[in-house]
Design a protein around this motif. Sequence first.
Motif, mmCIF file in Angstrom:
data_model
loop_
_atom_site.group_PDB
_atom_site.id
_atom_site.type_symbol
_atom_site.label_atom_id
_atom_site.label_comp_id
_atom_site.label_asym_id
_atom_site.label_seq_id
_atom_site.Cartn_x
_atom_site.Cartn_y
_atom_site.Cartn_z
ATOM 1 N N LEU A 77 0.856 -1.191 0.000
ATOM 2 C CA LEU A 77 0.000 0.000 0.000
ATOM 3 C C LEU A 77 0.890 1.238 0.000
ATOM 4 C CD1 LEU A 77 -2.595 -1.148 2.705
ATOM 5 C CD2 LEU A 77 -2.781 -1.326 0.211
ATOM 6 N N THR A 120 1.604 13.016 4.705
ATOM 7 C CA THR A 120 1.620 14.453 5.033
ATOM 8 C C THR A 120 2.388 14.741 6.327
ATOM 9 O OG1 THR A 120 -0.485 14.292 6.200
ATOM 10 C CG2 THR A 120 -0.576 14.878 3.873
ATOM 11 N N ARG A 121 2.420 13.778 7.247
ATOM 12 C CA ARG A 121 3.144 14.037 8.496
ATOM 13 C C ARG A 121 4.645 14.071 8.261
ATOM 14 N NH1 ARG A 121 0.372 9.437 11.906
ATOM 15 N NH2 ARG A 121 -0.036 8.682 9.811
ATOM 16 N N GLN A 131 -5.001 3.800 -7.064
ATOM 17 C CA GLN A 131 -6.231 3.889 -6.283
ATOM 18 C C GLN A 131 -7.030 5.114 -6.722
ATOM 19 O OE1 GLN A 131 -3.880 5.019 -2.340
ATOM 20 N NE2 GLN A 131 -6.066 5.281 -2.035
ATOM 21 N N GLY A 162 -7.906 6.495 0.688
ATOM 22 C CA GLY A 162 -7.622 5.682 1.870
ATOM 23 C C GLY A 162 -7.060 4.319 1.515
ATOM 24 N N VAL A 195 3.626 0.774 3.374
ATOM 25 C CA VAL A 195 4.939 1.132 2.836
ATOM 26 C C VAL A 195 5.874 1.628 3.931
ATOM 27 C CG1 VAL A 195 4.433 3.589 2.308
ATOM 28 C CG2 VAL A 195 6.049 2.339 0.902
ATOM 29 N N LYS A 240 -5.820 16.781 7.545
ATOM 30 C CA LYS A 240 -4.419 16.707 7.115
ATOM 31 C C LYS A 240 -3.925 18.025 6.525
ATOM 32 C CE LYS A 240 -4.236 11.845 6.591
ATOM 33 N NZ LYS A 240 -3.309 10.802 6.280
ATOM 34 N N LYS A 263 6.591 7.692 10.290
ATOM 35 C CA LYS A 263 5.380 8.510 10.129
ATOM 36 C C LYS A 263 5.694 9.992 10.185
ATOM 37 C CE LYS A 263 2.154 5.215 10.257
ATOM 38 N NZ LYS A 263 1.403 4.901 9.041
#
Length: 404
Positions: free
Chosen positions: A92, A98-99, A174, A200, A230, A331, A382
Amino acid sequence: MIEKTLEMLAMLNQAHIAKHMRSLALPEQRALAKQIAALDLTVLSLTDTCCKRGSFAPPSAVSKDEIRANAARFRQTGISAIRAGKVGAVLLAGGQGTRLGFDRPKGMYNMGQTRELSIFECLMNNLMEVTREADAWVPLFIMTSVENGEQTQRFFEEHDYFGYSRDNVWFFEQEELPTVDKSGKLMLADRGRILTAPNGNGGWYASMERAGMLKVLHDTKIEWLNVFAVDNVLQRIADPCFIGAVIESGKRSGAKVVAKAAPEEKVGVLCMENGKPSIIEYFEMSPEMAEQRDENGELTYRYGVILNYLFRTDRLDRSLHTKLPLHRAYKKIRYMTPDGKMVLPEAPNAYKFETLALDMVKLQDDCLAYEVDRRHEFAPVKNKEGVDSVDTARALLRLNGITL
Ligand code: UTP
């Protein structure tokens, strides 16, 4: 078409977009109307998803000790399944990260310090350990987004698939959903487009179907799919021991889990809910539930999920058209202001709508919790700094003997 779009926008309380549309030249108006017609605007009426939860119980699990005791047998079963071509893997990689705030696909992030070692390379190295042991390729399906698909494919090409067999790698994209600001207003990506974001990580099987991948699955007779994120650089992919344990348990799905470090740890926990597998998010747990202990003094609900699941394709086929709930996530997303300025916000500014892979667990008949050691299998990337950051993941890679 343009008039109809303008009317619909007014009806949906999106007059600012109608006003913007009128300011465009006719060909641009047509293109924007076309994009809007293809968008799923039902999300505009969606507020926070919440639902009444059922009654909870701990899941069936194999603990680290049980795995150690049966490892040789589990491994053999898993290797046989891989050799028989029954196992595929799904990466995935469509998230926006974004973080982390990296402006390319997250998998391209360089974990190396004295050499180049991208996240993708870490994952492919892990997968190759298995394919070497099994002496068979594991078909790998990589989900990307509209935004990062081309770059991801190019990166794999440029790196010669990190030594993997390119005939055993498939990319699929996606879908996107519109993004809204705090007051539910559509936003602009640029002068001629509404801002959208990937829908998502829960829609991957449906996206595989749309991309024609199910034919590949069925032609190759893949029975199990190991789906994984990922951004865990210690991720074990198509782990023979995990596959073997799930097959031998007779369960029809499995989840890699790590024992929670503390009752208040912010992680979703695998459990049974009304007799079906489920995941309860940390914020949904009452303090009593989070702190409840079993007869051995261990947390009753201790198995945190790490987005590494094993699903059966026949079960996935059956629930292919079941609608998963849409969740809102706030986000930081780049957008264009009505007066044409591009903004890369410092703080969250937009709601994106997403289905989640954890909701797919609820569609399974049962699910085996397979406990792994987080120091060896869980190094999430993350954030830029602090918890679950590049630094913490690098420390874990070093701990596992990987030269950075
Ligand atoms: P996250 O929930 O961490 O989301 O994804 P994200 O978009 O990557 O990162 P943030 O929250 O904006 O910082 C967990 C996994 O699900 C994948 C990601 O690529 C990652 O592997 N994912 C997420 C998708 O494939 N598609 C999505 O739409 C969202």
